[in-house]
Enzyme design. Structure first.
Site, PDB file in Angstrom:
ATOM      1  CB  THR A  65      -0.900   0.003   1.281  1.00 16.40           C
ATOM      2  OG1 THR A  65      -1.916  -1.298   1.265  1.00 16.40           O
ATOM      3  CG2 THR A  65      -1.689   1.114   1.312  1.00 16.40           C
ATOM      4  CB  SER A  68       2.555  -7.858   1.087  1.00 13.58           C
ATOM      5  OG  SER A  68       1.643  -7.786   2.219  1.00 13.58           O
ATOM      6  CB  THR A 115       0.374  -3.677   6.330  1.00  9.17           C
ATOM      7  OG1 THR A 115      -0.802  -3.861   5.776  1.00  9.17           O
ATOM      8  CG2 THR A 115       0.741  -2.320   6.298  1.00  9.17           C
ATOM      9  CG  ASP A 116      -2.498  -7.521   3.916  1.00 11.14           C
ATOM     10  OD1 ASP A 116      -2.965  -6.819   4.697  1.00 11.14           O
ATOM     11  OD2 ASP A 116      -3.110  -7.471   2.775  1.00 11.14           O
TER      12      ASP A 116
HETATM   13  N1  ASP Z   1      -2.693  -5.501   0.885  1.00 15.52           N
HETATM   14  C1  ASP Z   1      -1.586  -4.622   1.235  1.00 15.52           C
HETATM   15  C2  ASP Z   1      -0.333  -5.394   1.012  1.00 15.52           C
HETATM   16  O1  ASP Z   1      -0.070  -6.035   1.849  1.00 15.52           O
HETATM   17  C3  ASP Z   1      -1.949  -3.856   2.375  1.00 15.52           C
HETATM   18  C4  ASP Z   1      -1.043  -2.899   2.862  1.00 15.52           C
HETATM   19  O2  ASP Z   1       0.147  -2.812   2.467  1.00 15.52           O
HETATM   20  O3  ASP Z   1      -1.379  -2.240   3.793  1.00 15.52           O
HETATM   21  O4  ASP Z   1       0.248  -5.038   0.230  1.00 15.52           O
END
Ligand code: ASP
Length: 331
Positions: free
Chosen positions: A16, A65, A98-99
């Site tokens: 993100t 991710s 973050t995931d």
């Molecule tokens: N779906 C995103 C990822 O993990 C979520 C994020 O980065 O906050 O790439």
């Protein structure tokens, strides 16, 4: 290794933090992994100055991710090892979604000889948001690389510094989405200065001898799945996985390692058939305390996703040991 250099390498993997949305106010309908890492760095005022003009960007992957896999991990760990071995490099920052950040953090902790800091950072809001959190997190990650005493694999987000072992994403939306549970953060970044939670911020560095070699020489990653205990759990999914050739199973148990008797029977059958089975807990905080006589081993405090990483690396090590032994016998 002696740290003599000042270069800070930023490896981009997507997420993100590199995401864009058609509307600035849209914090969930964006597309992750759109902006290149070079462009992300340029967009943060004061970042190059903080790093003394010594930032170097490298795009390792460009993914959401949720799609993280063994191939990206292999490339990422090799690039980290390459840069950490360079005496000109002070440390590495990784931009990541973050995931699955906590899984990558634990994986890198397990395979890198990271006496220098390797700092993962991320964002909960896309780069185009009204108030993106990525720029401040990037600044804080670089400040953490520069902080006296910083060592090992760390995660920096929302002003907090977390260690690879305990960090977990605990919230799907809010900006401060990470926690180290009972352990708490290792420190806080305040105006580009890290305040460590204890006097000597020494992060234990793992003995990683051989782990990188195993990753390079393995043709495929061991197949390890996570199954969860819950009301009404049966053993059918486990039996099916064993039939398909699964090599390892991590159980996200209820409470202190409890498992429905039907699921437990299937797991013991799997273990007797040669599948490695490890118990963790689905509880968000604390860790499973094993007791004498447990039929299935515990994860040594690791969460289910990190126990899966540890088990994959262990199976890889055993596989490579067997290969080395049979090579030696052939000679
Ligand atoms: N779906 C995103 C990822 O993990 C979520 C994020 O980065 O906050 O790439």
């Amino acid at each position: 290794m002696q740290v003599s250099g000042q270069k800070i390498v930023v490896l981009g993997t997507g997420g993100t933090i590199a995401g864009t949305s058609a509307q600035a106010g849209d914090n969930i309908g964006y597309t992750a992994a759109q902006v290149g890492v070079e462009q992300l760095l340029t967009a943060v005022p004061g970042l190059q100055a903080l790093a003394g003009g010594a930032l170097v960007a490298e795009q390792v992957a460009q993914i959401d991710s949720k799609d993280m896999d063994g191939e990206v991990w292999r490339t990422l760990s090799l690039r980290c090892a390459h840069h950490l071995n360079d005496s000109e490099v002070r440390g590495v920052v990784i931009t990541h979604g973050t995931d699955t950040l906590e899984e990558t953090a634990w994986f890198l902790h397990e395979v890198l000889d990271a006496a220098k800091p390797v700092v993962l950072t991320c964002a909960m809001r896309p780069a185009t948001a009204l108030t993106p959190d990525g720029p401040q997190n990037l600044l804080d990650a670089v400040a953490t690389v520069l902080a006296p005493g910083a060592t090992g694999v760390l995660a920096v987000a929302a002003g907090e510094v977390h260690g690879a072992r305990h960090v977990q994403k605990v919230h799907p939306y809010r900006v401060n989405a990470f926690s180290s549970g009972d352990a708490g953060p290792l420190g806080w970044v305040e105006e580009s200065v890290v305040r460590w939670a204890c006097n000597s911020p020494v992060v234990p560095v793992n003995n990683t001898v051989g782990a990188m070699n195993n990753i390079v020489s393995a043709a495929t990653w061991p197949w390890v799945e996570i199954v969860m205990n819950h009301a009404g759990a049966s053993g059918r999914a486990v039996d099916a996985l064993v039939r398909e050739g699964v090599q390892g199973l991590v159980v996200a148990c209820t409470g202190n390692g409890t498992i429905h008797h039907d699921l437990e029977a299937a797991l013991v059958r799997a273990q007797n058939a040669g599948v490695r089975v490890v118990r963790s807990t689905r509880c968000a905080e604390g860790q499973l305390l094993p007791k004498p006589g447990d039929a299935l081993p515990a994860s040594q405090g690791l969460s289910p996703v990190k126990a899966r990483v540890a088990l994959m690396l262990d199976l890889l090590r055993m596989h490579c040991c067997l290969l080395y032994t049979s090579d030696a016998a052939d000679e």
